[in-house]
Scaffold this motif. Structure first.
Motif, short mmCIF file in Angstrom:
data_model
loop_
_atom_site.label_atom_id
_atom_site.label_comp_id
_atom_site.label_asym_id
_atom_site.label_seq_id
_atom_site.Cartn_x
_atom_site.Cartn_y
_atom_site.Cartn_z
N PHE A 68 -116.64 -20.36 66.62
CA PHE A 68 -115.85 -21.51 67.06
C PHE A 68 -114.93 -21.97 65.93
O PHE A 68 -115.29 -21.93 64.75
CB PHE A 68 -116.77 -22.65 67.49
N PHE A 69 -113.73 -22.41 66.33
CA PHE A 69 -112.72 -22.84 65.38
C PHE A 69 -112.08 -24.14 65.86
O PHE A 69 -112.06 -24.44 67.06
CB PHE A 69 -111.63 -21.78 65.21
N VAL A 70 -111.52 -24.89 64.91
CA VAL A 70 -110.67 -26.04 65.22
C VAL A 70 -109.41 -25.92 64.37
O VAL A 70 -109.38 -25.22 63.35
CB VAL A 70 -111.37 -27.39 64.94
N TRP A 71 -108.36 -26.62 64.81
CA TRP A 71 -107.13 -26.70 64.03
C TRP A 71 -107.15 -28.00 63.22
O TRP A 71 -107.15 -29.09 63.79
CB TRP A 71 -105.90 -26.67 64.93
N VAL A 72 -107.20 -27.87 61.90
CA VAL A 72 -107.20 -29.02 61.01
C VAL A 72 -105.76 -29.29 60.58
O VAL A 72 -105.05 -28.38 60.14
CB VAL A 72 -108.09 -28.78 59.78
N GLN A 73 -105.33 -30.54 60.72
CA GLN A 73 -103.94 -30.89 60.40
C GLN A 73 -103.73 -30.92 58.89
O GLN A 73 -104.39 -31.66 58.16
CB GLN A 73 -103.59 -32.24 61.00
N VAL A 74 -102.77 -30.10 58.42
CA VAL A 74 -102.31 -30.16 57.03
C VAL A 74 -101.25 -31.24 56.93
O VAL A 74 -101.28 -32.11 56.06
CB VAL A 74 -101.77 -28.80 56.57
N HIS A 75 -100.27 -31.18 57.80
CA HIS A 75 -99.35 -32.27 58.10
C HIS A 75 -98.98 -32.12 59.57
O HIS A 75 -99.36 -31.12 60.20
CB HIS A 75 -98.14 -32.30 57.15
N PRO A 76 -98.28 -33.07 60.18
CA PRO A 76 -98.09 -33.04 61.64
C PRO A 76 -97.37 -31.83 62.20
O PRO A 76 -97.26 -31.71 63.42
CB PRO A 76 -97.30 -34.33 61.90
N GLU A 77 -96.89 -30.92 61.34
CA GLU A 77 -96.28 -29.69 61.85
C GLU A 77 -96.96 -28.44 61.32
O GLU A 77 -96.51 -27.33 61.59
CB GLU A 77 -94.79 -29.65 61.49
N LEU A 78 -98.05 -28.59 60.59
CA LEU A 78 -98.75 -27.45 60.01
C LEU A 78 -100.25 -27.64 60.20
O LEU A 78 -100.80 -28.69 59.85
CB LEU A 78 -98.42 -27.32 58.52
#
Length: 499
Positions: free
Chosen positions: A436-446
Protein backbone atom coordinates in the motif's frame (compact mmCIF):
# COMPACT_ATOMS: atom_id res chain seq x y z
CA UNK A 1 54.88 29.52 -36.03
CA UNK A 2 52.79 26.35 -35.99
CA UNK A 3 53.18 26.08 -32.21
CA UNK A 4 52.05 29.69 -31.81
CA UNK A 5 48.92 29.05 -33.88
CA UNK A 6 48.16 25.87 -31.91
CA UNK A 7 48.47 27.70 -28.57
CA UNK A 8 46.23 30.51 -29.88
CA UNK A 9 43.63 27.95 -31.00
CA UNK A 10 43.57 26.26 -27.57
CA UNK A 11 43.24 29.64 -25.86
CA UNK A 12 40.19 30.55 -27.97
CA UNK A 13 38.52 27.19 -27.21
CA UNK A 14 39.20 27.53 -23.46
CA UNK A 15 37.81 31.06 -23.33
CA UNK A 16 34.72 30.00 -25.30
CA UNK A 17 34.04 27.00 -23.06
CA UNK A 18 34.54 29.10 -19.95
CA UNK A 19 32.10 31.72 -21.22
CA UNK A 20 29.62 28.96 -22.10
CA UNK A 21 29.87 27.47 -18.61
CA UNK A 22 29.46 30.89 -17.03
CA UNK A 23 26.44 31.57 -19.22
CA UNK A 24 24.93 28.18 -18.31
CA UNK A 25 25.51 28.80 -14.60
CA UNK A 26 24.00 32.25 -14.89
CA UNK A 27 20.95 30.91 -16.69
CA UNK A 28 20.59 28.13 -14.13
CA UNK A 29 20.71 30.62 -11.28
CA UNK A 30 18.22 32.81 -13.07
CA UNK A 31 15.79 29.91 -13.40
CA UNK A 32 15.84 29.12 -9.66
CA UNK A 33 12.49 29.93 -8.05
CA UNK A 34 11.31 30.24 -4.49
CA UNK A 35 8.39 27.89 -3.86
CA UNK A 36 6.02 29.27 -1.24
CA UNK A 37 3.30 27.15 0.36
CA UNK A 38 0.99 28.36 3.11
CA UNK A 39 -2.54 27.78 4.38
CA UNK A 40 -5.23 29.83 6.06
CA UNK A 41 -8.42 28.45 7.56
CA UNK A 42 -10.14 28.38 4.18
CA UNK A 43 -7.51 28.78 1.47
CA UNK A 44 -4.29 27.26 0.13
CA UNK A 45 -1.51 29.33 -1.42
CA UNK A 46 1.15 27.92 -3.71
CA UNK A 47 3.43 30.49 -5.32
CA UNK A 48 6.60 30.49 -7.38
CA UNK A 49 8.60 33.67 -6.89
CA UNK A 50 11.82 35.14 -8.22
CA UNK A 51 14.48 35.56 -5.52
CA UNK A 52 14.10 38.87 -3.69
CA UNK A 53 16.88 41.47 -4.03
CA UNK A 54 16.87 45.18 -3.22
CA UNK A 55 15.94 47.33 -6.21
CA UNK A 56 15.20 44.34 -8.47
CA UNK A 57 11.76 43.38 -9.76
CA UNK A 58 10.58 39.97 -8.53
CA UNK A 59 7.67 38.16 -10.14
CA UNK A 60 5.27 36.11 -8.00
CA UNK A 61 3.03 33.56 -9.72
CA UNK A 62 0.44 32.73 -7.05
CA UNK A 63 -2.16 29.93 -7.11
CA UNK A 64 -5.12 30.28 -4.75
CA UNK A 65 -7.29 27.26 -3.91
CA UNK A 66 -10.39 27.09 -1.70
CA UNK A 67 -9.92 24.31 0.88
CA UNK A 68 -13.65 23.58 1.00
CA UNK A 69 -13.69 22.03 -2.47
CA UNK A 70 -10.08 22.45 -3.72
CA UNK A 71 -11.26 24.59 -6.62
CA UNK A 72 -9.57 27.81 -7.80
CA UNK A 73 -10.32 31.37 -6.74
CA UNK A 74 -12.33 32.31 -9.81
CA UNK A 75 -12.38 36.06 -9.25
CA UNK A 76 -11.71 38.70 -6.65
CA UNK A 77 -9.26 41.35 -5.53
CA UNK A 78 -5.92 40.21 -4.11
CA UNK A 79 -3.30 42.44 -2.50
CA UNK A 80 0.26 41.24 -1.90
CA UNK A 81 2.45 43.05 0.64
CA UNK A 82 6.16 42.44 1.21
CA UNK A 83 7.08 43.78 4.65
CA UNK A 84 10.62 43.97 6.04
CA UNK A 85 10.78 45.61 9.43
CA UNK A 86 8.55 48.67 9.24
CA UNK A 87 8.98 49.13 5.50
CA UNK A 88 6.95 47.45 2.80
CA UNK A 89 5.78 47.42 -0.78
CA UNK A 90 2.49 46.13 -2.12
CA UNK A 91 0.51 45.53 -5.28
CA UNK A 92 -3.22 44.97 -5.80
CA UNK A 93 -4.77 42.98 -8.64
CA UNK A 94 -8.51 43.17 -9.21
CA UNK A 95 -8.79 40.05 -11.38
CA UNK A 96 -6.75 36.87 -11.90
CA UNK A 97 -4.63 36.25 -14.96
CA UNK A 98 -6.51 32.98 -15.25
CA UNK A 99 -8.92 31.37 -12.76
CA UNK A 100 -6.94 30.80 -9.59
CA UNK A 101 -3.71 32.39 -10.86
CA UNK A 102 -2.50 35.91 -10.01
CA UNK A 103 0.80 37.28 -11.34
CA UNK A 104 2.40 39.99 -9.19
CA UNK A 105 5.59 41.99 -9.61
CA UNK A 106 7.12 43.84 -6.67
CA UNK A 107 10.43 45.60 -6.04
CA UNK A 108 11.87 45.30 -2.52
CA UNK A 109 13.35 48.50 -1.10
CA UNK A 110 15.20 47.21 1.96
CA UNK A 111 17.10 44.03 2.80
CA UNK A 112 16.41 41.73 5.72
CA UNK A 113 14.04 39.00 6.86
CA UNK A 114 10.36 39.82 6.50
CA UNK A 115 7.02 38.37 5.46
CA UNK A 116 4.59 38.36 2.55
CA UNK A 117 0.89 38.93 3.23
CA UNK A 118 -1.83 38.04 0.71
CA UNK A 119 -5.23 39.65 1.37
CA UNK A 120 -8.04 38.05 -0.65
CA UNK A 121 -11.45 39.65 -1.06
CA UNK A 122 -13.98 37.86 -3.27
CA UNK A 123 -17.70 37.19 -3.52
CA UNK A 124 -17.10 33.69 -2.11
CA UNK A 125 -15.36 34.96 1.01
CA UNK A 126 -12.30 36.65 2.46
CA UNK A 127 -8.94 35.24 3.49
CA UNK A 128 -5.52 36.36 4.62
CA UNK A 129 -2.42 34.24 4.09
CA UNK A 130 0.90 35.14 5.72
CA UNK A 131 4.19 33.65 4.52
CA UNK A 132 7.00 34.22 7.03
CA UNK A 133 10.82 34.01 6.84
CA UNK A 134 11.11 35.80 3.51
CA UNK A 135 14.69 37.05 3.01
CA UNK A 136 15.48 40.07 0.85
CA UNK A 137 19.16 40.22 -0.20
CA UNK A 138 21.29 43.22 -1.11
CA UNK A 139 22.80 41.40 -4.08
CA UNK A 140 20.80 39.62 -6.78
CA UNK A 141 23.47 36.94 -7.17
CA UNK A 142 23.26 36.07 -3.46
CA UNK A 143 19.48 35.87 -3.73
CA UNK A 144 19.65 33.52 -6.71
CA UNK A 145 22.27 31.33 -5.03
CA UNK A 146 20.11 31.06 -1.89
CA UNK A 147 17.09 30.14 -4.02
CA UNK A 148 19.05 27.29 -5.62
CA UNK A 149 19.72 25.80 -2.21
CA UNK A 150 16.00 25.69 -1.38
CA UNK A 151 15.01 23.65 -4.45
CA UNK A 152 13.38 20.43 -3.22
CA UNK A 153 14.38 16.97 -4.40
CA UNK A 154 12.16 15.40 -7.03
CA UNK A 155 13.33 11.83 -6.38
CA UNK A 156 10.43 9.35 -6.33
CA UNK A 157 8.02 12.27 -6.77
CA UNK A 158 5.45 13.16 -9.40
CA UNK A 159 4.26 16.56 -10.59
CA UNK A 160 0.53 17.24 -10.62
CA UNK A 161 -0.09 20.90 -11.35
CA UNK A 162 -2.74 23.03 -9.72
CA UNK A 163 -4.43 23.47 -13.10
CA UNK A 164 -4.74 19.69 -13.32
CA UNK A 165 -6.04 19.24 -9.78
CA UNK A 166 -8.63 22.01 -10.19
CA UNK A 167 -10.27 20.09 -13.04
CA UNK A 168 -10.83 16.85 -11.11
CA UNK A 169 -12.10 15.61 -7.74
CA UNK A 170 -8.98 16.27 -5.70
CA UNK A 171 -8.10 17.10 -2.09
CA UNK A 172 -5.26 16.92 0.40
CA UNK A 173 -5.28 16.78 4.17
CA UNK A 174 -3.45 15.65 7.26
CA UNK A 175 -3.79 12.10 8.60
CA UNK A 176 -5.98 11.84 11.68
CA UNK A 177 -4.76 10.77 15.10
CA UNK A 178 -7.86 9.24 16.67
CA UNK A 179 -9.07 6.31 18.81
CA UNK A 180 -9.45 3.22 16.65
CA UNK A 181 -10.84 0.06 18.23
CA UNK A 182 -11.67 -3.36 16.87
CA UNK A 183 -13.93 -3.34 13.81
CA UNK A 184 -16.43 -6.07 12.90
CA UNK A 185 -17.24 -6.16 9.19
CA UNK A 186 -20.59 -7.69 8.26
CA UNK A 187 -23.54 -7.42 5.86
CA UNK A 188 -26.96 -6.07 6.88
CA UNK A 189 -30.46 -6.23 5.43
CA UNK A 190 -32.21 -2.87 5.04
CA UNK A 191 -35.80 -2.87 6.33
CA UNK A 192 -38.40 -0.25 7.14
CA UNK A 193 -38.53 0.55 10.84
CA UNK A 194 -41.44 -0.59 12.96
CA UNK A 195 -44.08 2.11 12.86
CA UNK A 196 -42.98 3.17 9.38
CA UNK A 197 -44.72 0.22 7.74
CA UNK A 198 -48.48 -0.46 7.80
CA UNK A 199 -50.32 -3.54 6.52
CA UNK A 200 -53.69 -2.66 4.96
CA UNK A 201 -56.21 -5.49 5.39
CA UNK A 202 -59.74 -6.17 4.20
CA UNK A 203 -62.57 -5.60 6.68
CA UNK A 204 -65.11 -7.75 4.90
CA UNK A 205 -65.38 -10.63 2.47
CA UNK A 206 -65.69 -9.76 -1.18
CA UNK A 207 -64.05 -9.09 -4.52
CA UNK A 208 -61.15 -6.63 -4.45
CA UNK A 209 -61.23 -3.97 -7.17
CA UNK A 210 -58.14 -1.79 -7.63
CA UNK A 211 -58.32 1.83 -8.63
CA UNK A 212 -56.80 1.99 -12.10
CA UNK A 213 -53.06 2.79 -12.08
CA UNK A 214 -52.70 3.26 -8.32
CA UNK A 215 -52.05 -0.11 -6.70
CA UNK A 216 -48.56 -0.76 -8.05
CA UNK A 217 -45.47 -1.67 -6.06
CA UNK A 218 -43.25 1.37 -5.61
CA UNK A 219 -46.08 3.83 -6.30
CA UNK A 220 -46.17 6.88 -4.01
CA UNK A 221 -49.41 7.36 -2.08
CA UNK A 222 -50.67 10.06 0.26
CA UNK A 223 -52.60 9.69 3.49
CA UNK A 224 -56.33 9.27 2.82
CA UNK A 225 -55.87 8.37 -0.84
CA UNK A 226 -58.37 5.75 -2.09
CA UNK A 227 -56.55 2.57 -3.10
CA UNK A 228 -59.23 -0.04 -3.82
CA UNK A 229 -62.71 -1.26 -2.90
CA UNK A 230 -64.07 -4.61 -1.71
CA UNK A 231 -67.50 -5.48 -3.06
CA UNK A 232 -69.81 -8.39 -2.22
CA UNK A 233 -72.95 -7.10 -3.89
CA UNK A 234 -73.26 -10.18 -6.11
CA UNK A 235 -72.89 -12.69 -3.27
CA UNK A 236 -75.89 -14.72 -2.10
CA UNK A 237 -74.40 -14.99 1.41
CA UNK A 238 -72.39 -12.55 3.51
CA UNK A 239 -73.45 -9.77 1.18
CA UNK A 240 -72.17 -6.53 2.70
CA UNK A 241 -74.46 -4.46 0.48
CA UNK A 242 -77.50 -6.24 1.91
CA UNK A 243 -76.18 -5.81 5.45
CA UNK A 244 -75.57 -2.12 4.85
CA UNK A 245 -79.07 -1.57 3.44
CA UNK A 246 -80.64 -3.54 6.28
CA UNK A 247 -78.69 -1.61 8.93
CA UNK A 248 -79.65 1.70 7.34
CA UNK A 249 -83.31 0.72 7.22
CA UNK A 250 -83.30 -0.45 10.85
CA UNK A 251 -81.59 2.76 11.93
CA UNK A 252 -84.08 4.97 10.11
CA UNK A 253 -87.05 3.04 11.55
CA UNK A 254 -85.63 3.11 15.09
CA UNK A 255 -84.99 6.84 14.74
CA UNK A 256 -88.59 7.47 13.72
CA UNK A 257 -89.96 5.29 16.54
CA UNK A 258 -87.81 7.03 19.12
CA UNK A 259 -88.77 10.52 17.95
CA UNK A 260 -92.47 9.58 18.03
CA UNK A 261 -92.13 8.03 21.48
CA UNK A 262 -90.52 11.21 22.82
CA UNK A 263 -93.45 13.32 21.61
CA UNK A 264 -96.04 10.92 23.01
CA UNK A 265 -94.21 10.69 26.32
CA UNK A 266 -94.73 14.42 26.84
CA UNK A 267 -98.51 13.81 26.95
CA UNK A 268 -98.10 10.68 29.07
CA UNK A 269 -99.49 8.58 26.22
CA UNK A 270 -96.36 6.35 26.17
CA UNK A 271 -94.95 4.93 29.35
CA UNK A 272 -91.39 5.64 30.45
CA UNK A 273 -90.59 1.96 29.95
CA UNK A 274 -91.63 2.08 26.29
CA UNK A 275 -89.63 5.30 25.81
CA UNK A 276 -86.49 3.70 27.22
CA UNK A 277 -87.04 0.65 25.01
CA UNK A 278 -87.35 2.87 21.92
CA UNK A 279 -84.24 4.82 22.91
CA UNK A 280 -82.29 1.60 23.43
CA UNK A 281 -83.37 0.28 20.04
CA UNK A 282 -82.37 3.59 18.43
CA UNK A 283 -78.89 3.60 19.99
CA UNK A 284 -78.24 -0.04 19.04
CA UNK A 285 -79.24 0.41 15.41
CA UNK A 286 -77.30 3.69 15.24
CA UNK A 287 -74.11 1.99 16.48
CA UNK A 288 -74.46 -0.79 13.90
CA UNK A 289 -75.17 1.62 11.05
CA UNK A 290 -72.39 4.07 12.02
CA UNK A 291 -69.86 1.23 12.05
CA UNK A 292 -70.93 0.04 8.61
CA UNK A 293 -71.28 3.56 7.24
CA UNK A 294 -67.75 4.44 8.40
CA UNK A 295 -66.12 1.55 6.59
CA UNK A 296 -68.60 0.64 3.89
CA UNK A 297 -71.20 1.98 1.51
CA UNK A 298 -73.95 0.40 -0.53
CA UNK A 299 -71.43 -0.99 -3.03
CA UNK A 300 -68.97 -2.38 -0.44
CA UNK A 301 -65.83 -1.26 1.40
CA UNK A 302 -63.65 1.62 0.18
CA UNK A 303 -60.10 1.31 1.53
CA UNK A 304 -57.80 4.33 1.80
CA UNK A 305 -54.11 4.66 2.59
CA UNK A 306 -53.60 5.17 6.35
CA UNK A 307 -50.33 7.11 5.82
CA UNK A 308 -48.16 8.75 3.21
CA UNK A 309 -45.42 6.61 1.71
CA UNK A 310 -45.14 4.08 -1.07
CA UNK A 311 -46.69 0.71 -1.84
CA UNK A 312 -44.09 -1.82 -0.74
CA UNK A 313 -45.96 -5.06 -1.43
CA UNK A 314 -49.22 -6.13 -3.07
CA UNK A 315 -50.52 -9.51 -1.84
CA UNK A 316 -53.59 -10.03 -4.06
CA UNK A 317 -54.57 -9.59 -7.68
CA UNK A 318 -57.26 -7.32 -9.00
CA UNK A 319 -60.63 -9.15 -8.98
CA UNK A 320 -59.57 -11.81 -6.47
CA UNK A 321 -61.83 -12.97 -3.64
CA UNK A 322 -60.60 -12.00 -0.18
CA UNK A 323 -61.80 -12.59 3.34
CA UNK A 324 -62.05 -10.21 6.26
CA UNK A 325 -58.65 -9.70 7.90
CA UNK A 326 -56.67 -10.79 4.85
CA UNK A 327 -53.69 -8.43 4.09
CA UNK A 328 -53.88 -6.68 0.74
CA UNK A 329 -50.98 -4.19 0.54
CA UNK A 330 -48.12 -2.87 2.68
CA UNK A 331 -47.61 0.91 2.83
CA UNK A 332 -44.04 1.82 3.83
CA UNK A 333 -42.04 4.93 4.53
CA UNK A 334 -38.32 5.11 3.81
CA UNK A 335 -37.58 7.77 6.42
CA UNK A 336 -36.50 5.45 9.21
CA UNK A 337 -34.73 2.17 8.45
CA UNK A 338 -33.58 -0.84 10.43
CA UNK A 339 -30.29 -2.51 9.49
CA UNK A 340 -30.46 -6.13 10.62
CA UNK A 341 -27.23 -8.11 10.69
CA UNK A 342 -25.69 -11.14 12.38
CA UNK A 343 -22.14 -11.63 13.60
CA UNK A 344 -20.20 -14.74 14.65
CA UNK A 345 -20.53 -15.72 18.29
CA UNK A 346 -16.79 -15.18 18.85
CA UNK A 347 -17.53 -11.43 18.93
CA UNK A 348 -20.02 -11.80 21.80
CA UNK A 349 -17.59 -10.43 24.46
CA UNK A 350 -17.10 -7.12 22.60
CA UNK A 351 -20.65 -6.42 21.39
CA UNK A 352 -21.35 -4.37 24.51
CA UNK A 353 -18.49 -2.05 23.49
CA UNK A 354 -19.98 -1.16 20.10
CA UNK A 355 -20.17 2.64 20.03
CA UNK A 356 -20.93 3.44 16.41
CA UNK A 357 -20.74 2.04 12.90
CA UNK A 358 -20.00 2.96 9.30
CA UNK A 359 -22.35 1.91 6.51
CA UNK A 360 -21.27 1.41 2.89
CA UNK A 361 -23.82 1.29 0.10
CA UNK A 362 -22.81 -1.60 -2.15
CA UNK A 363 -24.51 -0.15 -5.24
CA UNK A 364 -22.59 3.15 -5.44
CA UNK A 365 -19.76 2.62 -2.88
CA UNK A 366 -20.88 5.65 -0.86
CA UNK A 367 -20.06 5.44 2.86
CA UNK A 368 -21.66 7.14 5.85
CA UNK A 369 -21.05 7.15 9.57
CA UNK A 370 -23.86 6.31 11.96
CA UNK A 371 -23.78 9.92 13.18
CA UNK A 372 -24.23 11.29 9.65
CA UNK A 373 -27.42 9.23 9.33
CA UNK A 374 -28.66 10.24 12.81
CA UNK A 375 -28.53 6.57 13.68
CA UNK A 376 -28.02 4.49 16.79
CA UNK A 377 -27.32 0.93 17.90
CA UNK A 378 -30.73 -0.47 18.82
CA UNK A 379 -29.83 -3.86 20.23
CA UNK A 380 -27.55 -6.86 20.09
CA UNK A 381 -28.38 -10.46 20.92
CA UNK A 382 -27.46 -12.04 24.22
CA UNK A 383 -27.51 -15.54 22.74
CA UNK A 384 -26.65 -17.14 19.41
CA UNK A 385 -29.33 -18.17 16.94
CA UNK A 386 -29.91 -21.92 17.14
CA UNK A 387 -30.12 -22.18 13.34
CA UNK A 388 -26.77 -20.65 12.38
CA UNK A 389 -25.08 -19.86 15.72
CA UNK A 390 -24.89 -16.15 14.83
CA UNK A 391 -25.75 -13.23 17.12
CA UNK A 392 -28.22 -10.62 15.80
CA UNK A 393 -27.37 -6.89 15.87
CA UNK A 394 -29.82 -4.13 14.90
CA UNK A 395 -29.11 -0.51 13.93
CA UNK A 396 -31.55 2.30 13.20
CA UNK A 397 -30.76 5.07 10.68
CA UNK A 398 -32.54 7.84 8.85
CA UNK A 399 -32.64 7.34 5.11
CA UNK A 400 -30.81 10.09 3.22
CA UNK A 401 -32.04 8.75 -0.11
CA UNK A 402 -29.14 6.34 -0.62
CA UNK A 403 -30.79 3.20 0.74
CA UNK A 404 -33.62 1.01 -0.51
CA UNK A 405 -35.65 -1.21 1.77
CA UNK A 406 -34.95 -4.86 1.00
CA UNK A 407 -31.38 -4.29 -0.21
CA UNK A 408 -28.09 -5.14 1.50
CA UNK A 409 -25.32 -2.88 2.79
CA UNK A 410 -21.90 -3.41 4.32
CA UNK A 411 -21.66 -2.49 7.99
CA UNK A 412 -18.48 -1.87 10.00
CA UNK A 413 -19.31 -2.12 13.70
CA UNK A 414 -16.80 -0.03 15.68
CA UNK A 415 -15.91 -0.72 19.29
CA UNK A 416 -14.58 1.77 21.82
CA UNK A 417 -10.82 2.10 22.34
CA UNK A 418 -8.46 4.32 24.31
CA UNK A 419 -5.60 3.79 21.86
CA UNK A 420 -5.06 6.55 19.29
CA UNK A 421 -3.60 5.62 15.91
CA UNK A 422 -2.84 7.37 12.62
CA UNK A 423 -5.60 6.93 10.03
CA UNK A 424 -6.15 8.09 6.44
CA UNK A 425 -9.25 7.95 4.22
CA UNK A 426 -9.53 4.76 2.21
CA UNK A 427 -9.45 6.86 -0.96
CA UNK A 428 -5.91 7.96 -0.08
CA UNK A 429 -4.54 4.41 -0.36
CA UNK A 430 -3.15 2.80 -3.49
CA UNK A 431 -2.55 -0.94 -3.63
CA UNK A 432 0.14 -2.46 -5.83
CA UNK A 433 0.84 -6.19 -5.64
CA UNK A 434 -0.18 -6.42 -2.00
CA UNK A 435 1.69 -3.29 -0.89
CA UNK A 436 0.00 0.00 0.00
CA UNK A 437 1.13 3.52 -0.86
CA UNK A 438 0.04 7.12 -0.29
CA UNK A 439 1.03 10.35 -2.02
CA UNK A 440 2.79 12.65 0.46
CA UNK A 441 2.73 16.32 -0.51
CA UNK A 442 6.17 17.88 -1.01
CA UNK A 443 4.48 21.06 -2.18
CA UNK A 444 1.02 21.51 -3.76
CA UNK A 445 2.33 20.49 -7.20
CA UNK A 446 4.81 17.77 -6.21
CA UNK A 447 3.92 14.50 -4.48
CA UNK A 448 6.14 11.73 -3.16
CA UNK A 449 5.01 8.13 -3.42
CA UNK A 450 5.43 6.58 0.05
CA UNK A 451 4.87 2.98 1.12
CA UNK A 452 2.79 2.55 4.27
CA UNK A 453 1.83 -0.39 6.45
CA UNK A 454 -1.89 -0.68 7.11
CA UNK A 455 -3.94 -2.12 9.95
CA UNK A 456 -7.71 -2.41 10.24
CA UNK A 457 -10.33 -0.39 8.38
CA UNK A 458 -13.77 0.87 9.36
CA UNK A 459 -14.97 1.27 5.79
CA UNK A 460 -14.07 4.97 5.65
CA UNK A 461 -10.65 5.23 7.32
CA UNK A 462 -7.73 2.80 7.50
CA UNK A 463 -5.17 2.53 10.28
CA UNK A 464 -1.57 3.32 9.28
CA UNK A 465 0.93 1.56 11.53
CA UNK A 466 4.07 2.82 9.76
CA UNK A 467 5.10 5.11 6.93
CA UNK A 468 3.71 8.59 7.64
CA UNK A 469 3.18 10.95 10.55
CA UNK A 470 0.16 13.14 11.41
CA UNK A 471 2.16 16.21 10.35
CA UNK A 472 2.60 15.13 6.72
CA UNK A 473 -0.10 16.28 4.31
CA UNK A 474 -1.29 13.52 1.97
CA UNK A 475 -3.60 13.28 -1.02
CA UNK A 476 -7.03 12.26 0.31
CA UNK A 477 -8.96 12.36 -2.99
CA UNK A 478 -7.59 11.83 -6.47
CA UNK A 479 -4.66 9.54 -5.60
CA UNK A 480 -5.39 7.32 -8.59
CA UNK A 481 -5.27 10.33 -10.92
CA UNK A 482 -1.71 11.12 -9.82
CA UNK A 483 -0.78 7.50 -10.43
CA UNK A 484 -2.20 7.71 -13.95
CA UNK A 485 -0.33 10.96 -14.48
CA UNK A 486 2.87 9.24 -13.35
CA UNK A 487 2.25 6.36 -15.75
CA UNK A 488 2.03 8.72 -18.73
CA UNK A 489 5.60 9.89 -18.14
CA UNK A 490 7.44 12.75 -16.50
CA UNK A 491 5.51 16.00 -16.62
CA UNK A 492 6.94 19.45 -17.00
CA UNK A 493 6.83 21.07 -13.58
CA UNK A 494 5.44 24.23 -15.16
CA UNK A 495 3.01 22.63 -17.62
CA UNK A 496 -0.08 24.77 -17.79
CA UNK A 497 1.51 27.65 -15.85
CA UNK A 498 1.38 31.20 -17.08
CA UNK A 499 4.66 33.08 -16.91
Amino acid sequence: MKNLLFILFLTIIFIGCNQSLQQTDAEHAHEAKLQLTEYSDNMELFAEADPFAVGKNSGILAHFTWLENFKPLESGEVTVSLIVGKNGVKQTLSQPLRPGIYKFEIQPQISGVGKIIFDINSDDGKAQIIVTNITVYNDKHDAEHAAEETVVSETNATFFTKEQSWKVDFATGFPLLEPFGQVIKTTALVQSAQGSEVVVSAKTNGIVLFNSGYVLEGRDVSAGQTLFSVSGSNFAENNIAVKYTEAKSNYERATADYERAKELAKDKIVSEKDLLSAKNQYENTKAVFDNLNKNFNASGQTIKSPQSGFINQVFVKNGAYIEAGQPIVVISQNKSLILSTEVPSKFAPILANIQTANIRNITDNSSFSLEELNGKVLSYGKAANSDNFLIPVSLQVENNGSFVSGSFVEVYLKTFSNNSVVTVPNEALLEEQGSFFVWVQVHPELFEKREVFVGGTDGIYTEISKGITPLERVVTRGAMLIKLSQATGTLDAHSGHVH
